[in-house]
Design an enzyme around this catalytic site. Structure first.
Site, PDB file in Angstrom:
ATOM      1  N   ASP A 244       0.009  -7.500   1.697  1.00 19.50           N
ATOM      2  CA  ASP A 244       0.494  -6.106   1.712  1.00 19.50           C
ATOM      3  C   ASP A 244       2.016  -6.071   1.752  1.00 19.50           C
ATOM      4  OD1 ASP A 244       0.517  -3.377   1.718  1.00 19.50           O
ATOM      5  OD2 ASP A 244      -0.241  -3.157   3.773  1.00 19.50           O
TER       6      ASP A 244
ATOM      7  N   GLN B  55       0.644   6.023  11.423  1.00 16.58           N
ATOM      8  CA  GLN B  55       0.746   6.482  10.035  1.00 16.58           C
ATOM      9  C   GLN B  55       2.181   6.915   9.698  1.00 16.58           C
ATOM     10  OE1 GLN B  55      -2.363   6.647  11.532  1.00 16.58           O
ATOM     11  NE2 GLN B  55      -2.785   5.124   9.971  1.00 16.58           N
ATOM     12  N   GLY B  56       2.658   6.440   8.566  1.00 14.97           N
ATOM     13  CA  GLY B  56       4.032   6.747   8.145  1.00 14.97           C
ATOM     14  C   GLY B  56       5.022   5.670   8.532  1.00 14.97           C
ATOM     15  N   ASP B  57       4.622   4.777   9.432  1.00 12.48           N
ATOM     16  CA  ASP B  57       5.483   3.645   9.803  1.00 12.48           C
ATOM     17  C   ASP B  57       5.274   2.468   8.846  1.00 12.48           C
ATOM     18  OD1 ASP B  57       6.696   4.782  12.095  1.00 12.48           O
ATOM     19  OD2 ASP B  57       4.908   4.330  13.284  1.00 12.48           O
TER      20      ASP B  57
ATOM     21  N   HIS C  89       0.818  -1.223   0.000  1.00 13.33           N
ATOM     22  CA  HIS C  89       0.000   0.000   0.000  1.00 13.33           C
ATOM     23  C   HIS C  89       0.848   1.268   0.000  1.00 13.33           C
ATOM     24  CE1 HIS C  89       0.173   0.198   4.534  1.00 13.33           C
ATOM     25  NE2 HIS C  89       0.133   1.485   4.265  1.00 13.33           N
TER      26      HIS C  89
END
Ligand code: ARG
Length: 257
Positions: A122, A211-213, A76
């Protein structure tokens, strides 16, 4: 005079209460503001952790160097991106520094069965335009079932947000979270599948990727066992973080390395 004294007492009491209810929680929140609930880490200790950035240098995901010119990340993170618009930053703890190496990406492989993170698969592999001389992290193999035992304290790393909806960390952060059982994760998320995912987090929350990890490593036993994928909010009680399960993808990933 009595009225002035009364006002003074009221204002002292009000500010005391305010400091208990407003200032104290803010101060407590500052005690563990990082990944969510993490602490600073160095890429010299974890040389295989990298971040993905746009051409302007803006960090958007994490990843793991699994070969000198190959990075495992989340599908993703990169689905729909072009190699030309993607950079991999190695050896830079502080996003505002110029330390380490910025590699270009020459190829993006996304697991062919990937659709959305919550449906599994993913995982993606990036090919870099150069070899990075650094330690790499081995992938968990299908034989490594013991690495996925519930309760194992796994390492998470990343430059993502330090609270749900908060701002991203300037520095690399790390934390440890226990792997949860399949039944615990299934209770939290109907989409959970133990053939493509693994969950980690404390029952009470407080520590998590955010978020961002995404795409960054979940490590146990010196191996990459997961890649940060999804979750409901971050660090919420009863909602562990969900990671792509690497062992089932060992063969398809290895074919790309
Ligand atoms: N999807 C997020 C990302 O793109 C990662 C979310 C992880 N969430 C969690 N609760 N562990 O960076």
């Amino acid at each position: 005079m009595a009225k002035t004294l009364h006002r003074l007492i009221v204002s002292v009491v009000v500010s005391a209460l305010a400091s208990i209810f407003f200032i104290a929680p803010a101060a407590n929140a500052d005690v563990s503001p990082m990944i969510v609930g993490g602490t600073r880490a160095s890429t010299s200790t974890y040389p295989w952790v990298v971040y993905l950035a746009s051409t302007s240098g803006s960090q958007f995901c994490g990843g793991t160097l699994t070969k000198a010119n190959k990075v495992v990340t989340a599908a993703h993170c990169v689905k729909g991106r072009t190699p030309a618009s993607t950079r991999v930053v190695h050896g830079r703890d502080d996003k505002q520094s110029t330390a380490g190496t910025v590699a270009n990406v020459t190829k993006i492989w996304v697991h062919p069965s990937y659709t959305t993170a919550t449906a599994g698969y993913d995982v993606a592999v990036l090919t870099l335009d150069r070899n990075i001389s650094s330690a790499t992290l081995p992938l968990a193999t299908p034989q490594d079932t013991a690495l996925y035992t519930a309760g194992n304290s796994a390492l998470i790393l990343g430059w993502g947000t330090t609270s749900s909806g908060g701002s991203a960390s300037r520095y690399l952060l790390k934390a440890n979270v226990p792997l949860t059982s399949d039944s615990t994760c299934k209770t939290a998320y109907s989409q959970y599948s133990n053939t493509s995912m693994v969950c980690a987090g404390f029952p009470q929350g407080g520590v998590d990727t955010c978020q961002g990890d995404s795409g960054g490593p979940l490590v146990f036993g010196g191996k990459l066992i997961g890649d940060t994928s999804w979750g409901r909010g971050c660090a919420a009680a009863g909602y562990p973080g969900v990671y792509g399960r690497i062992a089932p993808y060992y063969s398809v990933i290895t074919a790309q390395l």
